[in-house]
Design a protein around this motif. Sequence first.
Motif, mmCIF file in Angstrom:
data_model
loop_
_atom_site.group_PDB
_atom_site.id
_atom_site.type_symbol
_atom_site.label_atom_id
_atom_site.label_comp_id
_atom_site.label_asym_id
_atom_site.label_seq_id
_atom_site.Cartn_x
_atom_site.Cartn_y
_atom_site.Cartn_z
ATOM 1 N N ASP A 164 4.801 -2.201 -6.227
ATOM 2 C CA ASP A 164 5.430 -1.403 -7.281
ATOM 3 C C ASP A 164 6.539 -2.186 -7.969
ATOM 4 O O ASP A 164 6.692 -2.132 -9.200
ATOM 5 N N LEU A 165 7.326 -2.929 -7.196
ATOM 6 C CA LEU A 165 8.394 -3.731 -7.793
ATOM 7 C C LEU A 165 7.815 -4.834 -8.669
ATOM 8 O O LEU A 165 8.373 -5.173 -9.726
ATOM 9 N N GLN A 166 6.695 -5.448 -8.220
ATOM 10 C CA GLN A 166 6.060 -6.468 -9.049
ATOM 11 C C GLN A 166 5.569 -5.882 -10.373
ATOM 12 O O GLN A 166 5.676 -6.518 -11.435
ATOM 13 N N ASP A 167 5.031 -4.683 -10.302
ATOM 14 C CA ASP A 167 4.571 -4.046 -11.532
ATOM 15 C C ASP A 167 5.737 -3.706 -12.459
ATOM 16 O O ASP A 167 5.637 -3.815 -13.685
ATOM 17 N N THR A 168 6.840 -3.294 -11.850
ATOM 18 C CA THR A 168 7.983 -2.857 -12.658
ATOM 19 C C THR A 168 8.742 -4.035 -13.257
ATOM 20 O O THR A 168 9.134 -4.018 -14.429
ATOM 21 N N ASP B 181 10.297 -10.509 -15.315
ATOM 22 C CA ASP B 181 11.365 -11.408 -14.848
ATOM 23 C C ASP B 181 10.741 -12.426 -13.895
ATOM 24 O O ASP B 181 10.364 -12.094 -12.764
ATOM 25 N N GLU B 182 10.641 -13.684 -14.368
ATOM 26 C CA GLU B 182 9.957 -14.694 -13.570
ATOM 27 C C GLU B 182 10.698 -14.993 -12.268
ATOM 28 O O GLU B 182 10.076 -15.162 -11.209
ATOM 29 N N ALA B 183 12.005 -15.122 -12.318
ATOM 30 C CA ALA B 183 12.772 -15.443 -11.107
ATOM 31 C C ALA B 183 12.628 -14.334 -10.070
ATOM 32 O O ALA B 183 12.400 -14.577 -8.875
ATOM 33 N N LEU B 184 12.744 -13.093 -10.569
ATOM 34 C CA LEU B 184 12.625 -11.973 -9.633
ATOM 35 C C LEU B 184 11.193 -11.865 -9.120
ATOM 36 O O LEU B 184 10.962 -11.551 -7.946
ATOM 37 N N LEU B 185 10.204 -12.160 -9.990
ATOM 38 C CA LEU B 185 8.825 -12.100 -9.557
ATOM 39 C C LEU B 185 8.527 -13.133 -8.471
ATOM 40 O O LEU B 185 7.786 -12.871 -7.514
ATOM 41 N N PRO C 59 -4.715 -9.960 -0.941
ATOM 42 C CA PRO C 59 -4.443 -11.056 -1.866
ATOM 43 C C PRO C 59 -2.957 -11.243 -2.045
ATOM 44 O O PRO C 59 -2.167 -10.366 -1.751
ATOM 45 N N VAL C 60 -2.632 -12.404 -2.571
ATOM 46 C CA VAL C 60 -1.237 -12.694 -2.905
ATOM 47 C C VAL C 60 -1.028 -12.332 -4.361
ATOM 48 O O VAL C 60 -1.749 -12.829 -5.247
ATOM 49 N N LEU C 61 -0.079 -11.491 -4.620
ATOM 50 C CA LEU C 61 0.137 -10.991 -5.971
ATOM 51 C C LEU C 61 1.002 -11.942 -6.772
ATOM 52 O O LEU C 61 1.962 -12.496 -6.258
ATOM 53 N N VAL C 62 0.668 -12.109 -8.011
ATOM 54 C CA VAL C 62 1.485 -12.909 -8.940
ATOM 55 C C VAL C 62 1.779 -12.035 -10.160
ATOM 56 O O VAL C 62 1.007 -11.126 -10.495
ATOM 57 N N VAL D 83 -11.014 -3.259 -10.234
ATOM 58 C CA VAL D 83 -10.009 -3.161 -9.191
ATOM 59 C C VAL D 83 -9.096 -1.996 -9.473
ATOM 60 O O VAL D 83 -8.976 -1.518 -10.613
ATOM 61 N N VAL D 84 -8.412 -1.595 -8.445
ATOM 62 C CA VAL D 84 -7.388 -0.554 -8.590
ATOM 63 C C VAL D 84 -6.111 -1.215 -9.066
ATOM 64 O O VAL D 84 -5.663 -2.198 -8.475
ATOM 65 N N ARG D 85 -5.522 -0.696 -10.116
ATOM 66 C CA ARG D 85 -4.358 -1.336 -10.722
ATOM 67 C C ARG D 85 -3.138 -0.457 -10.573
ATOM 68 O O ARG D 85 -3.224 0.754 -10.417
ATOM 69 N N THR D 86 -2.021 -1.088 -10.663
ATOM 70 C CA THR D 86 -0.737 -0.391 -10.628
ATOM 71 C C THR D 86 -0.372 0.070 -12.024
ATOM 72 O O THR D 86 -1.085 -0.177 -13.013
ATOM 73 N N ALA D 87 0.799 0.718 -12.140
ATOM 74 C CA ALA D 87 1.250 1.210 -13.441
ATOM 75 C C ALA D 87 1.525 0.088 -14.414
ATOM 76 O O ALA D 87 1.452 0.266 -15.631
ATOM 77 N N ALA D 88 1.883 -1.101 -13.903
ATOM 78 C CA ALA D 88 2.171 -2.230 -14.781
ATOM 79 C C ALA D 88 0.931 -3.001 -15.160
ATOM 80 O O ALA D 88 1.021 -4.022 -15.838
ATOM 81 N N GLY D 89 -0.239 -2.583 -14.674
ATOM 82 C CA GLY D 89 -1.469 -3.262 -15.024
ATOM 83 C C GLY D 89 -1.878 -4.355 -14.082
ATOM 84 O O GLY D 89 -2.870 -5.032 -14.295
ATOM 85 N N LEU D 90 -1.135 -4.571 -12.954
ATOM 86 C CA LEU D 90 -1.465 -5.594 -11.984
ATOM 87 C C LEU D 90 -2.407 -5.021 -10.943
ATOM 88 O O LEU D 90 -2.367 -3.819 -10.639
ATOM 89 N N PRO D 91 -3.267 -5.888 -10.326
ATOM 90 C CA PRO D 91 -4.146 -5.378 -9.263
ATOM 91 C C PRO D 91 -3.337 -4.904 -8.082
ATOM 92 O O PRO D 91 -2.348 -5.537 -7.696
ATOM 93 N N SER D 92 -3.783 -3.805 -7.481
ATOM 94 C CA SER D 92 -3.081 -3.252 -6.317
ATOM 95 C C SER D 92 -3.614 -3.877 -5.050
ATOM 96 O O SER D 92 -4.813 -4.104 -4.914
ATOM 97 N N ARG D 93 -2.733 -4.170 -4.002
ATOM 98 C CA ARG D 93 -3.103 -4.726 -2.713
ATOM 99 C C ARG D 93 -3.749 -3.645 -1.869
ATOM 100 O O ARG D 93 -3.237 -2.549 -1.734
#
Length: 786
Positions: free
Chosen positions: A445-449, A453-457, A654-657, A695-705
């Motif tokens: 969820d934090l990655q999606d939100t 921010d590249e540093a925070l990601l 998977p490892v999320l980016v 795939v199942v995605r989060t609110a930010a459009g990223l794939p969910s683990r």
Amino acid sequence: MSVIEPEGVRGQSTARRRRRVRLRTLLIWLAVVPSVAMGTQVAVTAERLLSQAEHLRADVAAAEQVGAPLYTLMVDMQAERTMTASVWAGTAGAEEELRIRREATDRGAAEFRRVASGTNASFEEVEQKLEGLAAFRLRADARTGTADSTLLYYTGVIDSVIQAYQREFSHADDAEIVKESRPVVAMLTATEMVAREDTILSLAGPSRQLDSAGFEQFVSAMGAHRHLYDTWVVPYLPEVDKRFYDRIVASSDWQTKIRIENAVLSKHTDTGSGIKLPAETALWRSAHENFSVQMASLNVDRARKVLTRGEAKAAELDTEVAWLIGGSSGGLLIVVVVVVFTTRSVLRRLRDLHDRTVTVAEETLPEVVARLQRGQSVDAAVLPTVRGDGDEVGRISDAFARAVAVSVDGHRQLADERHGFGLFATGIASRTGNLVSRQLSLTEDLQDTFGHDEALLAQLMRSDQLTVGMRRQIENLLILAGGEVPDPHTEPMRIADVLREAAAEVEDFRRIERQALDETSVEPGAISQISHLLAELLDNATRFSPPRSKVVIRAELVADGLSVEIEDRGPRVTPERYEEMNGRLHEAPPYSVLAQNAHRLGLFVVGHLADQLQASVTLRRSVYGGTSAVVILPAALLVATAAAEPRREPAAKPVLVPAPEPVPEPEPEPASSTPEPAAVAPAPRPSVERRPEPVVRTAAGLPSRTTKAHTKADTKAPAPVTVPAARPALPERVPQTHIAQQLREPRAAETTVRQDAATPEEVADAWADYEHGTQTVEEELRRDRP
């Protein structure tokens, strides 16, 4: 070496241990020694009895051969002595009778010399004295010397004969023979005393005149023969011989003898020249001739009975020896049979006890302990029971049964404690796993939100990877505690995806190079276990190899199933170390071993998983000098990859980016950075274009683990947010392949130094692991040097 050594191992004396004798040998000696002693005693006794029988036969033979001529010689010498005294006294007609007596004596002496020549010393003494017989006859004829000296010679020869009888025929070993032979010698002596009386009275002649010495000799002979008859003859005579002796004593001739002896004692007259005998002495000659024949007959009959008794005794001794040998042989046979039966019975019981003990120690008890360790029940009927036997073997069996019961009770208690601790650890691991799953969902969820921010990601990616490692360690605890890792997969997964999922579990996944085939898939129920097993081996390979080196994992079909090989470039490992590590892979360790190896539990986890999967894992030296781990998965876990529809199984871990904005759907990329070897298929399969999977995605459009399900159903991870269908789906993300576009393209100008993919902490940890492995190998090499 174990920390606790058996007592007596360290500092054990090098002195040669005393060799113990086997129980069979002891039992045999227990039978042989008494048997030999008994046989020796029987042999000695039989030899003594046979010797005694032989001696008796020798005595009887000697008596029959020499005794009769010797007794005849003694009687002839007594008669010649009497006639010599008569001639010396001037009795009328004595010369002719003396000549007859001398001829009889010569015949008796010649016969005696013939049969007694070279026999023994007793008879030689008689022969030597007979040599002077001719000289004393001449003296008697010439009246030279005195009558007493001439008569004394005859008395000496007769005494030698009696002594020969006494030495040769009265020293038998049998007491009964000695008792019966004693009267014979006494009767010979008493007969000699009566013969001396006859000689003394013949020496008195018609004048009936004796000197004082002759009278004393008469009185002494009379007292001696009466004493002998009363003391040494009559008491030892058998009833038949005693009756015959009583008839002789009651005869008129014997009574005449008694009257004459009494008259000589009471009616003699002392004169100036000697002693005058009474007139009754004239009757002596006729009376003596009669009772002397009867007495000689008694002597001969008594001697013959003694010889007969000796022969019978010798026969009895032979029979006794036969019975002794036969009885002893039978007894020895019985002893041998009893000993053999007893020995075989004891040895059979001991052998049965040994077999039961070995069976219990090597088969039953390990199986019971294994069942207890697996948490299964144990049937008490398979264990030895206390029977309460009273003998030694039974008591040993009961003691062993008690020892086994105590051992089983101890293992049962340990198994209960282990099972209880496993349940406790499983519960803790399950609760902690739920928390980790929630942590991973929160990270997504934090990655999606904050994906812009590249540093925070980057920090969120680092936290995500550490959380994944934490979840794997928790699953390790769950596996070692006896629990099962839940598997959320419902459909088979390609082996390439399994390798990708396992590599994603490793912290340093960028160094892993995968080579796999797509024609083979894994059963759904074994995906998580295989992925976890490979992740542990990959993590071990990345930690103990140089930080910049590659770790290759390849999979290919083999005859027994699927072979997965993981090869690193780590330091050199000794064969002993490989043997120790392979031992951890094939044997479930107790908690004590786990406690000693708490910092390196990966191999134990691999061993547990391999046992559950019926797979084999072997560590060996790689051709590059590092370590190669070969995993053989059984064919039962494999299925053919479906080619009709694209896969809908998402990557489990998977490892999320981050992705700052939705990107168009890219073309599918290869599963690994290096070409995969083609698997041998039964028939050529038409190529099917691989399309991206929804795939199942989060609110930010990223794939969910996709998180693994855990045992605690009451704790659930946050549900992912589903994007409207109008928004294009993102493809499956693979480590180092599905990176955000802005992270792939180089920047035109950077004001700050670009951060390396690996943080300093990661590099430091990797080098620390590598240095630790290198130092361990160098220490083992130093120990191996002579």
